[in-house]
Design an enzyme around this catalytic site. Structure first.
Site, PDB file in Angstrom:
ATOM      1  N   SER A  19     -31.699 -25.631  11.504  1.00 54.89           N
ATOM      2  CA  SER A  19     -31.459 -26.351  10.250  1.00 54.89           C
ATOM      3  C   SER A  19     -31.689 -27.840  10.480  1.00 54.89           C
ATOM      4  O   SER A  19     -32.347 -28.229  11.447  1.00 54.89           O
ATOM      5  CB  SER A  19     -30.042 -26.070   9.740  1.00 54.89           C
ATOM      6  OG  SER A  19     -29.888 -26.509   8.406  1.00 54.89           O
ATOM      7  N   ASN A  20     -31.174 -28.672   9.610  1.00 55.36           N
ATOM      8  CA  ASN A  20     -31.326 -30.114   9.780  1.00 55.36           C
ATOM      9  C   ASN A  20     -30.075 -30.811   9.260  1.00 55.36           C
ATOM     10  O   ASN A  20     -29.136 -30.161   8.812  1.00 55.36           O
ATOM     11  CB  ASN A  20     -32.594 -30.612   9.070  1.00 55.36           C
ATOM     12  CG  ASN A  20     -32.543 -30.321   7.581  1.00 55.36           C
ATOM     13  OD1 ASN A  20     -31.688 -30.828   6.869  1.00 55.36           O
ATOM     14  ND2 ASN A  20     -33.454 -29.477   7.107  1.00 55.36           N
TER      15      ASN A  20
END
Ligand code: CTP
Ligand code: CA
Length: 227
Positions: free
Chosen positions: A33-34
């Site tokens: 993810s980020n």
């Protein structure tokens, strides 16, 4: 509580906002993810609703509570966001893609949790669909305003202009994620708005005020489509 009624300058508009990160699982316990918190997208949805718009918010996983009055469509992966956006974009007269879509996903999704005793796994990545790029060709430019975001740590204007042209956007908001107190996970932002008429630098301010200033720019420059 007495609250001043916001100017209803988005009345009659249907605004589709995407927000938050996406999650790309590779085993039952883990994902790629980020750092997106979703705050900017939620601020855009909240302010658009206050200014009279009907709002559809397509959101990746966040810790935020859904803004009042907004139709929330929750997704997790980029492919789910892609599908949700394709389902809803035709209703919209304004599309704002504030989500930080994971550019890549794992090519393999392990059904069992990866065990460390089996040695370090090698993850092969494959690209996710570029939702905004696709919208640039699908949307009807006479009836739908298309606004992108760009997260950059340098070359703001150059990267903004490149993405504006490449994705066939009407406007792009470049987000400074390199400086302190800006961008990911913070409550503040410094946006640079770029369209074919030029560059507008917004002040470093809260994400709520950044959102209102973005709507001010869109309304004030006559970018809204006739309904
Ligand atoms: N975007 C999207 N789908 C993707 C990747 C990005 O819709 N798979 C959208 C984002 O929501 C944003 C815009 O494209 O509005 C720009 O995202 P950004 O990550 O800044 O640009 P990329 O085109 O992905 O290029 P790069 O990450 O290499 O800078
Ligand atoms: Ca990207």
């Amino acid at each position: 509580v007495l609250r001043k009624l916001a100017v209803q300058d988005l009345a009659g508009q249907v605004v589709l906002v995407t927000a938050g990160p996406t999650r790309e699982p590779y085993d039952p316990a883990r994902f790629l993810s980020n750092r997106s918190s979703g705050k900017m997208g939620y601020a855009l949805a909240r302010t658009a609703f206050r200014r009279g718009a009907e709002v559809i918010l397509v959101s990746g996983p966040t810790h935020l509570s859904p803004p009042a009055g907004v139709r929330l469509v929750q997704v997790s992966t980029a492919r789910q966001m892609h599908e949700a956006v394709l389902t809803h974009y035709q209703e919209a007269s304004v599309i704002v893609k504030a989500a930080a879509v994971s550019d890549f996903r794992s090519a393999d999704e392990y059904r069992e949790k990866i065990k460390k005793d089996q040695g370090a796994p090698v993850l092969r990545l494959e690209p996710n669909p570029d939702i905004l790029l696709e919208l640039g060709t699908l949307r009807d430019p006479r009836q739908q305003l298309l606004v992108g975001f760009a997260a950059e740590s340098s070359n703001f204007e150059q990267e903004g202009r490149r993405k504006l042209a490449k994705k066939n956007l009407d406007l792009i908001a470049v987000n400074d994620i390199g400086s302190a107190h800006c961008g990911f996970e913070t409550d503040a932002n410094r946006l640079i708005l770029i369209d074919n008429d030029g560059v507008t630098e917004l002040p470093h301010t809260s994400k709520m005020r950044s959102a209102d200033l973005l709507w001010d720019h869109i309304v004030g420059n006559g970018l809204l489509r006739e309904r």
